[in-house]
Write a protein that holds these residues in place. Structure first.
Motif, PDB file in Angstrom:
ATOM      1  N   ASN A  20       0.544  -1.366   0.259  1.00 57.36           N
ATOM      2  CA  ASN A  20       0.097   0.131   0.890  1.00 57.36           C
ATOM      3  C   ASN A  20       0.984   1.065  -0.032  1.00 57.36           C
ATOM      4  O   ASN A  20       1.302   2.083   1.064  1.00 57.36           O
ATOM      5  N   SER A  80       2.882  -3.711   4.096  1.00 57.70           N
ATOM      6  CA  SER A  80       1.408  -3.564   4.878  1.00 57.70           C
ATOM      7  C   SER A  80       1.231  -4.908   6.007  1.00 57.70           C
ATOM      8  O   SER A  80       0.596  -5.965   4.949  1.00 57.70           O
ATOM      9  N   VAL A  82      -2.984  -6.180   6.669  1.00 60.70           N
ATOM     10  CA  VAL A  82      -3.622  -5.981   7.123  1.00 60.70           C
ATOM     11  C   VAL A  82      -4.571  -6.758   7.937  1.00 60.70           C
ATOM     12  O   VAL A  82      -4.667  -7.871   7.932  1.00 60.70           O
ATOM     13  N   THR A 324      -5.042  -0.760   7.867  1.00 61.14           N
ATOM     14  CA  THR A 324      -4.055  -1.498   7.247  1.00 61.14           C
ATOM     15  C   THR A 324      -2.525  -0.732   7.782  1.00 61.14           C
ATOM     16  O   THR A 324      -3.136   0.519   7.994  1.00 61.14           O
TER      17      THR A 324
END
Length: 354
Positions: A20, A80, A82, A324
């Motif tokens: 991300n 990242s 989640v 995130t």
């Protein structure tokens, strides 16, 4: 921790891993592509110079440079984790929105930020959308009121989309059930709910928006809104419609009947409904608030209260949310170590050449 549990933990973490880019995919992707290109170029140049015996660079130095470029490329894509959560940080501001749905709200003499004419209720819907956008992460309550009473359709919620959806589904009450407009119709419901909010959240900032045309056609004297003052930090009366007024269409099944108008019993002619700014200013004074008129030149975009809270609290909601969490810092440590190693190798190589 057993090897099996450790492996399950690792695989579970990897399954939730995503990219991300903090700078966005265009910029992050470009940086990653450039760094990968530099890594490939470093390998090619090292191999050619080694074969031609034109360099004293070690293979270890080349590997460090390649790893450094790859690490920076991965950082640019911002890896990242989640996760899902029912916790939500909510601003300690509670916004109560009360919308008039009496027959006069169907009069098409309203404007909202442009010269386009629309019904007063449509202008109210746009006002609600602007109000929710003014209070990021606040909690909202939606209440509608007709000729006789107010109804809480949306209890206090941090979901601004729920309020916008509710506003978009509002319809003017049918003409055959309307008994005239009484602006104190929502007063009882407001009093009960504002008191409940204040008692359960004593440190919150509570703000009221009353959206109506201000028309009073009831036979009884309007009760004062001053009883709400002790529960409010601020309040606004929002006037929709025009002082020139317009004819009131007959409403059936939530829609206006073409060519049919509500008649004035005294004249037998179509009745004219007008925005009553005086009444709305009086109500604003009673709650120590402000009167705001929306028209072709004015919207609710600037009608935000200065009394909104600067405090936050964590609340648990039924709806699960995806969170995130970037994990760039381990890569930053790796990059720093590789950079230091590269500097050290350059120093050693430079001394050899002296």
């Amino acid at each position: 921790m057993s090897a099996t549990n450790l492996w399950q933990s690792i695989t579970g973490t990897l399954s939730r891993l995503t990219f991300n880019p903090a700078l966005g995919w265009p910029v992050g992707g470009l940086i990653a592509a450039v760094m990968i290109g530099l890594a490939v170029a470093a390998v090619i140049v090292h191999v050619r110079r080694t074969r031609a015996q034109t360099t004293d660079e070690t293979t270890a130095s080349c590997v460090v440079r390649v790893l450094l470029c790859v690490t920076v490329a991965v950082m640019a894509l911002t890896p990242s984790i989640v996760s899902t959560t029912t916790s939500q940080a909510v601003n300690a501001t509670d916004v109560v929105v009360a919308v008039d749905v009496t027959g006069s709200m169907a009069v098409a003499d309203a404007q909202y930020g442009s010269a386009e004419s629309m019904s007063r209720l449509d202008a109210a819907k746009r006002a609600v959308a602007d109000i929710t956008s003014l209070y990021a992460d606040a909690s909202f309550m939606g209440l509608r009121f007709g000729g006789s009473a107010g109804t809480v359709d949306v209890p206090l919620t941090p979901d601004a989309r729920a309020i916008n959806t509710w506003a978009n589904t509002l319809a003017v009450e049918a003409t055959n059930v309307s008994g005239g407009s009484s602006l104190d119709a929502p007063l009882d419901a407001l009093l009960v709910n504002l008191k409940s909010i204040r008692e359960s959240r004593p440190n919150d900032a509570i703000i009221l928006y009353l959206i109506t045309d201000g028309e009073e056609t009831g036979s009884t004297t309007r009760r004062s809104y001053s009883t709400l003052r002790k529960y409010l930090n601020d309040g606004f009366t929002v006037g929709v419609g025009s002082t020139a007024g317009g004819k009131i269409p007959v409403i059936r099944d939530g829609s206006a009947v073409d060519g049919s108008w509500v008649t004035d019993p005294d004249t037998g002619q179509p009745g004219i409904s007008k925005l009553d700014e005086t009444t709305l200013k009086n109500i604003a004074d009673e709650i120590s608030g402000t009167y705001v008129a929306v028209n072709a030149n004015a919207t609710m975009a600037n009608g935000v209260s200065q009394q909104r809270s600067q405090q936050w609290r964590v609340t648990t909601t039924v709806k699960q949310r995806t969170r995130t969490t970037p994990i760039v810092w381990p890569l930053a440590i790796v990059a720093a170590v590789l950079f230091a190693a590269q500097i050290g190798m350059w120093i050693v190589q430079s001394r050899r050449l002296l």
